[in-house]
Scaffold this motif. Structure first.
Motif, short mmCIF file in Angstrom:
data_model
loop_
_atom_site.label_atom_id
_atom_site.label_comp_id
_atom_site.label_asym_id
_atom_site.label_seq_id
_atom_site.Cartn_x
_atom_site.Cartn_y
_atom_site.Cartn_z
N ILE A 103 0.85 -1.19 0.00
CA ILE A 103 0.00 0.00 0.00
C ILE A 103 0.89 1.24 0.00
O ILE A 103 1.92 1.28 0.68
CB ILE A 103 -0.94 0.03 1.23
N TRP A 104 0.47 2.24 -0.75
CA TRP A 104 1.13 3.55 -0.75
C TRP A 104 0.20 4.54 -0.08
O TRP A 104 -0.86 4.87 -0.62
CB TRP A 104 1.41 4.01 -2.18
N LEU A 105 0.56 5.02 1.09
CA LEU A 105 -0.19 6.08 1.77
C LEU A 105 0.48 7.40 1.41
O LEU A 105 1.58 7.70 1.89
CB LEU A 105 -0.19 5.86 3.28
N LEU A 106 -0.17 8.18 0.56
CA LEU A 106 0.43 9.39 0.01
C LEU A 106 -0.09 10.61 0.76
O LEU A 106 -1.29 10.88 0.77
CB LEU A 106 0.11 9.49 -1.48
N ARG A 107 0.83 11.33 1.36
CA ARG A 107 0.48 12.42 2.27
C ARG A 107 0.24 13.73 1.51
O ARG A 107 0.83 14.76 1.80
CB ARG A 107 1.59 12.56 3.31
#
Length: 281
Positions: free
Chosen positions: A246-250
């Motif tokens: 998963i990529w949690l993009l801020r």
């Protein structure tokens, strides 16, 4: 179906109704950690066992009752870190013309990255730390991937890993998940163009994209070499990045240039903002 999915997610977020997992957090020091810290504390509140892996010398990272801290010895001193960051910051504020500004920023970035890579090498040189990590039976790794060390460690431990980040240089946070980024209307970093470019600006955009290949190879060559040594197989930068679960993009999708994104990319813009108290009535 949508309501059922929402109900399942809601149940999983309730600590009393779901079993917590054991999470290894591999952050980056400084402001990167300040953003991740709130997420780590919230995960702990929801019943997860969180272990923070941090070097003995770092910025802002401290012990807390919310999570367990595991430190490892490093050879880099705090003075060396401070001096490297001052040089990096000075090059950003110097106001040199293009392309001199790019060269200055690249050179200072390369020196700073090598300093942090030395900490990563120290991690894999610490037999006591690696033994602890191997015996701890973690379920997953949460990491800020800018220095790749967390991804390398997750591969070493054969664990799934989640990225929590603002972005990569060289558009890697879109290239690695294989998101289209047409050069005809998505400007590259340092081009200072908008999404409505003239023909010459599009040519410039394409040249910058080509130069970014050299730029990022230079920045990440040392850590890719270290990763290959640790994992005892040849790996590339893309191998380490595109394996993230998963990529949690801020940042917020609406503030970015329009493009398709992959299903495992989640936008969490504003998650690091200070929570203010509601206004009184």
């Amino acid at each position: 179906t949508f309501r059922l999915c929402c109900a399942c997610i809601f149940i999983l977020l309730l600590p009393a109704l779901s079993d917590g997992g054991k999470l290894l957090v591999v952050p980056m020091a400084g402001s990167h950690w300040l953003s991740l810290q709130k997420v780590v504390e919230k995960l702990s509140e929801r019943g997860h066992e969180v272990v923070l892996l941090m070097p003995e010398v770092s910025w802002h990272m401290k012990t807390s009752q919310a999570y367990t801290v595991k430190t490892y010895p490093v050879s880099v001193t705090l003075e060396e870190m401070d001096n490297g960051f001052r040089e990096y910051l000075a090059n950003h504020l110097e106001g040199l013309p293009f392309p001199m500004n790019i060269l200055a920023i690249y050179n200072s970035s390369e020196r700073a990255f090598r300093m942090w890579y030395a900490q990563c090498r120290d991690l894999f040189s610490s037999k006591e730390t690696l033994q602890y990590l191997n015996q701890s039976s973690f379920d997953a790794v949460l990491t800020d991937p800018i220095l790749i060390c967390g991804a390398t460690l997750a591969n070493y431990l054969s664990l799934p890993y989640v990225f929590f980040m603002r972005g990569f240089p060289c558009n890697l946070h879109y290239d690695a998940p294989q998101c289209p980024s047409p050069l005809s209307y998505i400007p590259r970093l340092f081009s200072f163009n908008s999404d409505q470019m003239t023909f010459l600006q599009r040519v410039e955009n394409a040249l910058i994209a080509f130069l970014e290949l050299v730029y990022c190879n230079g920045l990440y060559d040392d850590i890719v070499q270290l990763s290959s040594e640790v994992l005892q197989r040849d790996v590339s930068l893309m191998d380490l990045l595109n394996s993230a679960s998963i990529w949690l993009l801020r940042f917020d999708f609406v503030f970015e240039y329009v493009r398709p994104v992959m299903p495992n990319m989640v936008f969490v813009g504003g998650i690091n903002c200070v929570q203010k108290k509601p206004l009184s009535k």
